[in-house]
Scaffold this active site. Structure first.
Site, PDB file in Angstrom:
ATOM      1  N   GLU A  91       8.897  -0.017   6.465  1.00 10.87           N
ATOM      2  CA  GLU A  91       8.368  -0.953   5.489  1.00 10.87           C
ATOM      3  C   GLU A  91       8.801  -2.397   5.749  1.00 10.87           C
ATOM      4  O   GLU A  91       8.225  -3.331   5.176  1.00 10.87           O
ATOM      5  CB  GLU A  91       8.824  -0.554   4.072  1.00 10.87           C
ATOM      6  CG  GLU A  91       8.245   0.758   3.566  1.00 10.87           C
ATOM      7  CD  GLU A  91       6.768   0.658   3.225  1.00 10.87           C
ATOM      8  OE1 GLU A  91       6.213  -0.446   3.275  1.00 10.87           O
ATOM      9  OE2 GLU A  91       6.160   1.708   2.913  1.00 10.87           O
ATOM     10  N   GLU A 122      20.231  18.628  13.333  1.00 17.70           N
ATOM     11  CA  GLU A 122      21.179  17.980  12.421  1.00 17.70           C
ATOM     12  C   GLU A 122      22.615  18.370  12.720  1.00 17.70           C
ATOM     13  O   GLU A 122      23.560  17.705  12.287  1.00 17.70           O
ATOM     14  CB  GLU A 122      20.856  18.303  10.973  1.00 17.70           C
ATOM     15  CG  GLU A 122      21.195  19.712  10.535  1.00 17.70           C
ATOM     16  CD  GLU A 122      21.086  19.865   9.018  1.00 17.70           C
ATOM     17  OE1 GLU A 122      22.121  20.173   8.393  1.00 17.70           O
ATOM     18  OE2 GLU A 122      19.986  19.669   8.476  1.00 17.70           O
TER      19      GLU A 122
END
Length: 307
Positions: A91, A122
């Protein structure tokens, strides 16, 4: 004790993984009552973020200093946490006209992990080190490790590796006393408590992460002069809606009539900040660009040079 048993024991100690006995029959409630319950849970998140504002502000000030020197802001996480980082990073270019390389989101397992789980990613601190090595992480950069549990090896590995390269490190978790916060120079622990669905940290924890990342990126950009007051004067006009918004921002900043706004935007190649300076400072396009370069993009500072 097996690794699986050891991990289960770790999860048993985390508030984000705790079982809510009072919600054990939530599936028997009406849809409206479930929605009310979930909404009430979500309403507690801003207060948990508020408790961490001093730590968040300290991290932002340190980040802004490094970014002003040309450093980058890098988010690193797995699963929901990684997706929040990628979202916030993505963004920044349209909102603040930053280079896509200035704010980067790393998710364990790479871009495909945005929509599909990448098994084992992960659990690998080595993967985090490799991802940061590929970026050439250095002393002017900041790495924000994000993990609801605060124990995710990828996020901790990212912070640990970044420190060996002299980068600033921030650890954002949703449990107190987390390994991630301990590994980072700036620890931010937003304790949101047990989730509505046991262990589903895309809920309150994810909301908390989104709120904190909003604070980090937005206020850092304010400190870097990417705004004029609360106006996004560095926004990129990449479509018709944003071009209309650009004209509205110039109008709000200057109070100038449409014809003057169009002339200023034409003279500055559509750059909102430059157009505002042309109008308020009474300078031409090239001079506006020169003044903004000298002020490192800070419009208020550039304006003082025209008076």
């Amino acid at each position: 004790m097996t690794a699986h048993t050891d991990l289960r024991a770790q999860l048993d100690t985390l508030t984000t993984e705790a079982f809510r006995q009072d919600l054990a029959e939530i599936d028997r409630l009406s849809t409206l009552d479930i929605a009310r319950t979930m909404n009430a849970e979500d309403a507690t998140v801003p207060a948990a973020v508020a408790a961490q504002l001093p730590h968040i502000a300290a991290a932002i000030d340190a980040i802004a200093v490094r970014m002003a020197r040309g450093g980058r802001l890098v988010y690193a996480g797995a699963g929901t946490a990684g997706r929040m980082g990628v979202l916030d990073a993505s963004e920044c270019p349209p909102t603040f006209n930053t280079d896509p390389a200035d704010v980067v989101g790393l998710i364990a397992g790479g871009p495909s992990a945005m929509v599909k789980s990448v098994e084992g990613a992960e659990d690998s601190p080595e993967l985090a080190a490799a991802d940061l090595t590929a970026l050439g992480i250095g002393p002017d950069d900041t790495v924000v490790g994000i993990s609801a549990s605060g124990r995710t090896p990828y996020a901790i590995g990212a912070v640990a590796f970044a420190r060996t390269r002299g980068a600033l490190t921030v650890g954002l978790s949703c449990n107190a006393g987390s390994a991630l916060a301990a590994a980072a120079e700036h620890g931010i622990e937003v304790v949101v408590g047990p989730e509505l669905l046991t262990g589903s940290t895309r809920l309150k924890a994810g909301t908390a992460q989104k709120l904190v990342l909003n604070l980090i990126s937005t206020i850092t950009m304010i400190r870097l002069g990417k705004t004029y007051g609360n106006l996004m004067v560095d926004m990129r006009s990449s479509n018709e809606k944003l071009r209309a918004r650009a004209r509205r921002i110039v109008a709000l900043a200057t109070g100038a009539p449409d014809a003057e706004i169009e002339a200023a935007l034409t003279a500055t190649g559509g750059e909102v900040k430059n157009a505002v300076l042309v109008i308020l400072g009474g300078v031409d396009g090239p001079k506006a660009a020169e003044l903004l370069a000298a002020s490192h993009g800070h419009l208020r500072a550039a304006l003082t040079e025209t008076r």
